[in-house]
Design a protein around this motif. Sequence first.
Motif, short mmCIF file in Angstrom:
data_model
loop_
_atom_site.label_atom_id
_atom_site.label_comp_id
_atom_site.label_asym_id
_atom_site.label_seq_id
_atom_site.Cartn_x
_atom_site.Cartn_y
_atom_site.Cartn_z
N GLU A 1 -20.47 28.88 17.84
CA GLU A 1 -20.93 29.90 17.88
C GLU A 1 -19.97 30.65 18.99
OE1 GLU A 1 -25.41 30.56 18.43
OE2 GLU A 1 -25.22 28.35 18.35
N ASP A 2 -19.35 31.48 18.59
CA ASP A 2 -18.80 32.69 19.47
C ASP A 2 -19.62 33.44 19.84
OD1 ASP A 2 -17.52 34.51 20.69
OD2 ASP A 2 -15.44 34.41 19.51
N ALA A 3 -20.37 33.33 20.94
CA ALA A 3 -21.65 34.21 21.74
C ALA A 3 -20.90 35.00 22.76
CB ALA A 3 -22.69 33.46 21.90
N SER A 4 -19.56 35.54 22.56
CA SER A 4 -18.97 36.20 23.65
C SER A 4 -19.73 37.61 24.05
CB SER A 4 -17.34 36.71 23.30
OG SER A 4 -16.70 35.75 23.28
N HIS A 5 -20.32 37.97 22.77
CA HIS A 5 -21.30 39.25 22.83
C HIS A 5 -22.55 39.00 23.13
CE1 HIS A 5 -18.14 41.72 20.23
NE2 HIS A 5 -17.55 40.98 21.10
N ALA A 6 -22.97 37.71 23.03
CA ALA A 6 -24.43 37.48 22.99
C ALA A 6 -25.16 36.86 23.94
CB ALA A 6 -24.52 36.86 21.34
N HIS B 1 -14.31 47.98 17.23
CA HIS B 1 -14.74 46.40 17.21
C HIS B 1 -14.68 45.98 16.07
CE1 HIS B 1 -15.30 47.94 21.44
NE2 HIS B 1 -14.58 46.69 21.69
N TYR B 2 -13.91 45.34 15.07
CA TYR B 2 -12.54 45.15 15.74
C TYR B 2 -11.57 45.72 14.48
CZ TYR B 2 -14.26 42.23 19.55
OH TYR B 2 -14.85 41.97 20.79
N ILE B 3 -10.08 45.55 14.84
CA ILE B 3 -9.03 45.69 13.91
C ILE B 3 -9.29 44.30 13.28
CG2 ILE B 3 -6.53 45.77 13.77
CD1 ILE B 3 -6.41 47.13 16.36
N SER C 1 -12.09 31.74 30.55
CA SER C 1 -12.11 32.81 29.76
C SER C 1 -12.99 32.10 28.58
CB SER C 1 -10.66 33.41 28.98
OG SER C 1 -10.18 32.37 28.44
N ALA C 2 -13.33 33.18 27.62
CA ALA C 2 -13.96 32.60 26.42
C ALA C 2 -12.87 32.17 25.33
CB ALA C 2 -14.67 33.79 25.81
N THR C 3 -11.72 32.61 25.53
CA THR C 3 -10.52 32.09 24.69
C THR C 3 -10.65 30.60 25.12
OG1 THR C 3 -9.61 34.39 24.73
CG2 THR C 3 -8.22 32.39 24.36
N SER C 4 -10.42 30.46 26.63
CA SER C 4 -10.30 28.88 26.91
C SER C 4 -11.30 28.21 26.15
CB SER C 4 -10.26 28.77 28.31
OG SER C 4 -9.21 29.73 28.99
N VAL D 1 -16.27 43.77 30.47
CA VAL D 1 -17.08 44.57 29.67
C VAL D 1 -18.10 43.82 29.14
CG1 VAL D 1 -14.96 45.82 28.71
CG2 VAL D 1 -15.31 43.81 27.37
N LYS D 2 -18.18 42.41 29.39
CA LYS D 2 -19.30 41.75 28.80
C LYS D 2 -20.68 41.95 29.28
CE LYS D 2 -16.68 40.27 25.25
NZ LYS D 2 -15.43 40.48 25.56
N ASN D 3 -21.80 41.22 28.75
CA ASN D 3 -23.15 41.44 29.33
C ASN D 3 -23.24 41.11 30.82
OD1 ASN D 3 -23.24 42.04 26.67
ND2 ASN D 3 -24.36 40.17 25.96
N PHE E 1 -19.34 31.49 25.66
CA PHE E 1 -19.64 33.03 25.97
C PHE E 1 -18.56 33.55 26.74
CE2 PHE E 1 -23.77 30.99 26.20
CZ PHE E 1 -24.59 31.49 25.28
N SER E 2 -18.41 34.78 26.83
CA SER E 2 -17.37 35.49 27.81
C SER E 2 -18.10 36.17 28.88
CB SER E 2 -16.66 36.39 26.74
OG SER E 2 -15.68 37.39 27.48
N PHE E 3 -17.08 36.23 30.00
CA PHE E 3 -17.63 36.87 31.25
C PHE E 3 -16.55 38.12 31.53
CE2 PHE E 3 -19.66 32.74 31.79
CZ PHE E 3 -20.77 32.95 31.37
C1 PLP Z 1 -16.01 37.86 20.05
C2 PLP Z 1 -14.69 37.70 21.03
N1 PLP Z 1 -14.34 36.30 21.07
C3 PLP Z 1 -13.67 35.87 21.95
C4 PLP Z 1 -13.21 36.96 22.92
C5 PLP Z 1 -12.28 36.56 24.07
O1 PLP Z 1 -12.93 36.63 25.40
P1 PLP Z 1 -12.01 36.28 26.65
O2 PLP Z 1 -11.52 37.78 27.11
O3 PLP Z 1 -13.06 35.96 27.68
O4 PLP Z 1 -11.21 35.35 26.34
C6 PLP Z 1 -13.72 38.24 23.08
C7 PLP Z 1 -13.14 39.04 23.94
O5 PLP Z 1 -13.28 40.26 23.78
C8 PLP Z 1 -14.64 38.56 22.01
O6 PLP Z 1 -15.07 39.72 21.92
#
Ligand code: PLP
Length: 392
Positions: A159-164, A333-335, A57-60, A190-192, A185-187
């Motif tokens: 860079e948190d490029a989860s969206h980019a 996006h986002y609270i 995950s992007a979180t990891s 819902v992502k790209n 990056f996130s996969f």
């Molecule tokens: C900006 C941003 N950072 C981090 C994350 C975490 O991504 P993941 O669900 O792949 O852990 C997300 C997911 O929604 C996100 O939008």
Amino acid sequence: MKKDIIPYSKPSIDNSDIKSVVSVLKSGMLTQGKNVPKFEKLVSKFVNAKYAIAVNSATSALHLSCLSLNLKKNDIVWTSNNTFVSTANSALLCGAKVDLLEIDLNTNNICLEKLKKKLASTKKNKLPKILILVHIAGMPCDLKEVYKLSRIYKFNIIEDASHALGSKYFKDPIGNCKFSKITIFSFHPVKNITTGEGGMAVTNSKILFNKIKALRTHGILYNNNSIKKKIGKLPGFYQQKYLGLNYRMSDISAILGISQLKKLRLFIKKRNKIAKYYSKNLKNLPLIIPKFHKEYLSAFHLYIIKVNCKNAKKIRDEIFYKFLKNNFKINIHYIPVHSHPYFQKLGFCNKIFKISELYYNTAISIPIFPNLSLLNQKKIIKIIKSSFVTKN
Ligand SMILES: Cc1ncc(COP(=O)(O)O)c(C=O)c1O
């Protein structure tokens, strides 16, 4: 007949994706096979970075990035208040402290002017060790400007490029790490592009690459020739060097990523086409709509509108409910991070993030994904327009 629900985002999965996943299932090599390194190589080539590490995950990826930069107790991380909580959590998971930055309503990214002021007015021992930049909706932050600040105030940039994935900063792909230590990056579906769940960290530093790679698999070093030679052990011998985790990506996910990556440019084209259509049709309404930057390419992971008139929150809420009534499952996006109970407990209750609050009270992410039909785009525009028709 039950009506289809249209979400704000949706994966584009075709037969070639399904075929590739089935081929891995049939191969018996479901994890730690050849597809993860292949996917890593393809992504690093796509974004023009030297190294890539695929994770679950992007979180990891964020967590490992912070760990690889030796983030610890008493260190400080700054990030945007407008992000998914996991950006800030990655620092907390390392025992570090987090501070949140106010945003700019033109870009929905961090406000550069406020960042400059905050850095200038912060005591040296309270400056951040890491600044995590978030390219919200795929719109790049001004990397060069933040990089200049990082040289003056000595902080690392992630860079948190989860969206980019697929975005460009001037002519360069986001992820080339010219102005940062690591990009993630996130996969998520819902992502790209998607791998089911999944993420990736890319970097140009061999040291960070080796560290993140080891931390992904329990902090273990495999195939380390110097260890084998030194101790005279057999192939397959391994040694744990750091305290790590199991954040590996499976080969089932990686093959899906490989198949999806082939279509990324097309996906970004389609997202941009939808964004242009929305902008053309929404431009005369009392809304703040996304800008098309002359020099950057946004992947348009999201299309965020903000109501910009008297009673903005009331009108925004009306639009939100109209969407739900018409089977569009939209989102915000986002609270703001500071407003979550966990962050309030950390002491953010006393801070006033007026711009983030205004953003949260007026914003909506309307549906955008490659296969969104023109008919649904028209319905979406109609719903928004109808909310501004003067009632007699
Ligand atoms: C900006 C941003 N950072 C981090 C994350 C975490 O991504 P993941 O669900 O792949 O852990 C997300 C997911 O929604 C996100 O939008």
